[in-house]
Each structure stands twice: as C-alpha cells, then as structure tokens.
Write an enzyme that holds these catalytic residues in place. Structure first.
Site, PDB file in Angstrom:
ATOM      1  N   ARG A 197       0.851  -1.212   0.000  1.00 11.67           N
ATOM      2  CA  ARG A 197       0.000   0.000   0.000  1.00 11.67           C
ATOM      3  C   ARG A 197       0.883   1.257   0.000  1.00 11.67           C
ATOM      4  O   ARG A 197       1.483   1.624   1.024  1.00 11.67           O
ATOM      5  CB  ARG A 197      -0.903   0.004   1.240  1.00 11.67           C
ATOM      6  CG  ARG A 197      -1.801   1.225   1.355  1.00 11.67           C
ATOM      7  CD  ARG A 197      -2.953   1.202   0.387  1.00 11.67           C
ATOM      8  NE  ARG A 197      -3.832   0.043   0.628  1.00 11.67           N
ATOM      9  CZ  ARG A 197      -4.766  -0.348  -0.239  1.00 11.67           C
ATOM     10  NH1 ARG A 197      -4.908   0.293  -1.385  1.00 11.67           N
ATOM     11  NH2 ARG A 197      -5.509  -1.414   0.021  1.00 11.67           N
ATOM     12  N   ARG A 234       1.450  -6.414  -9.835  1.00 14.97           N
ATOM     13  CA  ARG A 234       1.862  -5.765  -8.574  1.00 14.97           C
ATOM     14  C   ARG A 234       2.107  -6.764  -7.445  1.00 14.97           C
ATOM     15  O   ARG A 234       2.543  -6.369  -6.356  1.00 14.97           O
ATOM     16  CB  ARG A 234       0.846  -4.705  -8.159  1.00 14.97           C
ATOM     17  CG  ARG A 234      -0.512  -5.271  -7.763  1.00 14.97           C
ATOM     18  CD  ARG A 234      -1.401  -4.173  -7.188  1.00 14.97           C
ATOM     19  NE  ARG A 234      -2.706  -4.694  -6.777  1.00 14.97           N
ATOM     20  CZ  ARG A 234      -3.551  -4.044  -5.984  1.00 14.97           C
ATOM     21  NH1 ARG A 234      -3.229  -2.838  -5.532  1.00 14.97           N
ATOM     22  NH2 ARG A 234      -4.704  -4.578  -5.648  1.00 14.97           N
ATOM     23  N   HIS A 261      -0.430   3.569 -10.294  1.00 12.19           N
ATOM     24  CA  HIS A 261      -1.360   3.928  -9.207  1.00 12.19           C
ATOM     25  C   HIS A 261      -0.632   4.744  -8.121  1.00 12.19           C
ATOM     26  O   HIS A 261      -0.454   4.286  -6.988  1.00 12.19           O
ATOM     27  CB  HIS A 261      -1.903   2.616  -8.616  1.00 12.19           C
ATOM     28  CG  HIS A 261      -3.125   2.748  -7.771  1.00 12.19           C
ATOM     29  ND1 HIS A 261      -3.157   3.437  -6.574  1.00 12.19           N
ATOM     30  CD2 HIS A 261      -4.376   2.254  -7.931  1.00 12.19           C
ATOM     31  CE1 HIS A 261      -4.361   3.352  -6.046  1.00 12.19           C
ATOM     32  NE2 HIS A 261      -5.128   2.656  -6.839  1.00 12.19           N
ATOM     33  N   ASP A 309     -13.491   8.837  -5.858  1.00 14.43           N
ATOM     34  CA  ASP A 309     -12.954   7.759  -6.710  1.00 14.43           C
ATOM     35  C   ASP A 309     -13.440   8.026  -8.133  1.00 14.43           C
ATOM     36  O   ASP A 309     -14.566   7.673  -8.493  1.00 14.43           O
ATOM     37  CB  ASP A 309     -13.460   6.401  -6.216  1.00 14.43           C
ATOM     38  CG  ASP A 309     -12.650   5.244  -6.790  1.00 14.43           C
ATOM     39  OD1 ASP A 309     -12.784   4.116  -6.269  1.00 14.43           O
ATOM     40  OD2 ASP A 309     -11.876   5.482  -7.752  1.00 14.43           O
ATOM     41  N   GLU A 343      -3.493   8.884 -10.536  1.00 16.33           N
ATOM     42  CA  GLU A 343      -2.987   7.741 -11.295  1.00 16.33           C
ATOM     43  C   GLU A 343      -3.109   8.022 -12.798  1.00 16.33           C
ATOM     44  O   GLU A 343      -4.089   8.628 -13.238  1.00 16.33           O
ATOM     45  CB  GLU A 343      -3.805   6.501 -10.924  1.00 16.33           C
ATOM     46  CG  GLU A 343      -3.941   6.286  -9.415  1.00 16.33           C
ATOM     47  CD  GLU A 343      -5.176   5.481  -9.031  1.00 16.33           C
ATOM     48  OE1 GLU A 343      -5.582   4.604  -9.821  1.00 16.33           O
ATOM     49  OE2 GLU A 343      -5.741   5.749  -7.955  1.00 16.33           O
TER      50      GLU A 343
HETATM   51  O1  TA6 Z   1      -7.657   3.634  -8.194  1.00 18.03           O
HETATM   52  C1  TA6 Z   1      -8.712   3.692  -7.280  1.00 18.03           C
HETATM   53  C2  TA6 Z   1      -9.098   2.283  -6.884  1.00 18.03           C
HETATM   54  O2  TA6 Z   1      -9.553   1.540  -7.989  1.00 18.03           O
HETATM   55  C3  TA6 Z   1     -10.139   2.382  -5.779  1.00 18.03           C
HETATM   56  O3  TA6 Z   1     -11.411   1.971  -6.225  1.00 18.03           O
HETATM   57  C4  TA6 Z   1      -9.571   1.485  -4.675  1.00 18.03           C
HETATM   58  O4  TA6 Z   1     -10.021   0.173  -4.825  1.00 18.03           O
HETATM   59  C5  TA6 Z   1      -8.073   1.649  -4.924  1.00 18.03           C
HETATM   60  O5  TA6 Z   1      -7.963   1.589  -6.333  1.00 18.03           O
HETATM   61  C6  TA6 Z   1      -7.166   0.705  -4.187  1.00 18.03           C
HETATM   62  O6  TA6 Z   1      -7.324  -0.597  -4.655  1.00 18.03           O
HETATM   63  P1  TA6 Z   1      -6.521  -1.768  -3.878  1.00 18.03           P
HETATM   64  O7  TA6 Z   1      -6.843  -3.027  -4.617  1.00 18.03           O
HETATM   65  O8  TA6 Z   1      -5.053  -1.408  -3.956  1.00 18.03           O
HETATM   66  O9  TA6 Z   1      -7.016  -1.720  -2.467  1.00 18.03           O
END
Ligand code: TA6
Length: 299
Positions: A73, A99, A166, A210, A270
């Site tokens: 994260r 990832r 991201h 989002d 992103e």
């Molecule tokens: O980029 C935004 C997103 O798609 C959100 O909807 C949220 O799910 C975020 O990515 C993080 O996703 P993750 O799978 O890393 O928890």
C-alpha cells in the site's frame, strides 16, 4: 548476502544497492546527486522518491504489508494487465497480477539513475496472461521522476489490456489540497456509477473520492499549501487519470492504510489506460505509458 541478492547487486550501477529483508525481498536503494528512491522487485513498485531539498513526494502507508503476497500500500503500484476488477473473471486479483509478481532487473544506469525492470514469465501467471509479450518498466529517479511502462505485442494476435501507474502522493492535509488540470475533463464517478460532465473547476476533497477522468487535456497540478509545494504530473500515452482518496470508512475496510486519520496525508493521482479507453495493440505494435513528476516549492 544470498546468491540471488549478489546476482542483483552485480546488475546495479554505482549509487545503487540491494536493500530490503527476508520479508520484503530485494529493494533497490538508489541515491544520485542527493535524490533518493527505492524500488521493490516485488511488484516492480517504486516505494519512495525524495528529490534533493524536498520532503518525500510519495506516500507509503504506515500499515503497508511487506510479505511478498499482499500488494504494498503506497508508492506506485503497477496495475497491469487490468485495472480494478477484471472485466469478466470474478475472483481474479484486483488491479492485475503484476503488482504481486516479482520483477527482474534488466539494466541500470548511474548518470540518469535509471532502473529498468522486466516481468519474467512465471508459471503462476499463465492463467492470467497467455501472451508471449512482457511489459518493461523503467524508472528514472532524479530531480524529477520519470516512469515508462511499455509493452510490445510480440504475439501474432491483437492484445487488449488496461493499466495504470497507481501513484500515492504524500500531502499535508487532504482537505487543504487542490488538483488542477482536469477542469475540462468529464469523469466516471465509481462511487455513484454515474458519468459526470467536466466540472470546470479544480478538484477539492471533503469525502471519499474515486473518479476516472477521460479526454485528458494536459499536465496535472497537485497544489499543497500545507507542505508549501506544487507537484506537476505530465503524461504521455495515457487516456485516463484516476483520482482517489478512501476517506474514513473505506480506509477502515482496507485495513492497511494505517491510523484512522492516515487518509488525510495522501491522495492518489494515477495515469493509465482504463475502461472504456482500453489499450489495444496489433502484432508488432508498441505502446508506452509515460509519466514525469516534478516538484517545486511555492514562493
Ligand atoms: O484507483 C482507485 C481504486 O480503484 C479504488 O477503487 C480502490 O479500490 C483503490 O484503487 C485501491 O485498490 P486496492 O486493490 O489497492 O485496495
């Protein structure tokens, strides 16, 4: 040093070293002219970038898990070869398999502090990706940050995919920042499911956000009056910018954002190619998703 780590070290240019531990796996520490960065081979993920004279630019969750299983994260997760949930396969990992795969060092270069990674064929990925084509990921870690995620279609049939860098940015306070450069771009609101026309104003934050922006018009500016800086994100080969902050409830659901108020110190901006603007490559065709991030202190 294990043989594997020694093999990696042998590929590194001056100013680079193999860090990390048995849990995280190899993390390449890069230092060049006072600019610093860290690249995790697990996920091929840039974890940190701090240009000389600035505070860290990327946010890494205080609750990030380094077990080479869960996605890390923070930093810049590489969403590939799909973004968010797979469009047809329920149960496949969110944001693709890249990832949570281990990337390999292809080459490094000292003068530009460049680290290039490739994603090798792995047996556990055959379910998700039946093509011979493999992505290439290049980081240039200097006074500004350059990222290139490229794919050449070496197959004999067309390839369709979605992808995104991201990026988690560190901010002084989510309610004090604004994002400019998307005022003329319509967006899909993932929270409501609606398509929203261009707002005509910079983005401010007061709740979970989002959004997938389309029809990009130019560079993005993240204005942070608390940290007294402006971050500029230029892009090439991108059709979308995704803006995300989980706010309170989603942070609690995710569980690896850190303390309850950790969401206040981050925002995701992103760059990618996501549905409905999917990337389609004919045999022999190459695409590069490129992002350049720069930071300047406010006067
Ligand atoms: O980029 C935004 C997103 O798609 C959100 O909807 C949220 O799910 C975020 O990515 C993080 O996703 P993750 O799978 O890393 O928890």
């Amino acid at each position: 040093m294990t043989e594997a780590r020694a093999d990696i070290a042998a590929l590194l240019a001056p100013g680079m070293r193999v860090g990390g531990d048995s849990a995280s796996g190899p993390i390449i520490d890069v230092e060049h002219d006072g600019h610093r960065g860290q690249v995790s081979l697990f996920g091929g993920q840039l974890l940190s970038w701090q240009p000389a004279g600035h505070e860290p630019v990327l946010w890494l969750s205080p609750g990030a898990v380094f077990d080479r299983a869960a996605p890390i994260r923070g930093g810049i997760p590489v969403c590939w070869p799909w973004f968010a949930d797979h469009p047809t396969e329920t149960g496949w990992p969110s944001h693709g398999f890249a990832r949570t795969a281990t990337w390999e060092v292809a080459r490094t270069e000292s003068a530009s502090a460049t680290v290039r990674l490739t994603l090798p064929n792995a047996a556990d990925q055959a379910t998700y990706w039946r093509h011979t084509s493999r992505p290439r990921l290049t980081y240039r870690i200097g006074d500004d940050l350059g990222i290139d995620l490229s794919l050449k279609n070496t197959d004999t049939s067309p390839i369709e995919l979605s992808q995104a860098l991201h990026t988690y940015f560190a901010v002084g306070d989510i309610e004090a920042i604004s994002i400019a450069g998307l005022e003329q771009c319509p967006f899909h609101d993932k929270l409501t499911g609606s398509d929203v026309p261009a707002a005509g104003a910079p983005i401010a934050f007061a709740a979970e956000t989002d959004r997938i922006y389309r029809h990009l018009t130019g560079p993005i500016e993240l204005r942070d009056p608390v940290l007294g800086r402006t971050i500029t994100i230029a892009h090439d080969g991108a059709t979308n910018v995704i803006v995300w902050n989980p706010w309170v409830e989603k942070s609690a659901r995710l569980g690896d954002i850190g303390p309850a108020d950790a969401y206040r110190g981050m925002v995701c901006i992103e760059t990618g190619n996501v549905a409905p603007d999917l990337l389609r490559l004919d045999p022999g065709e190459t695409h590069a998703l490129q992002t350049t991030v720069s930071v300047r202190k406010d006067p």
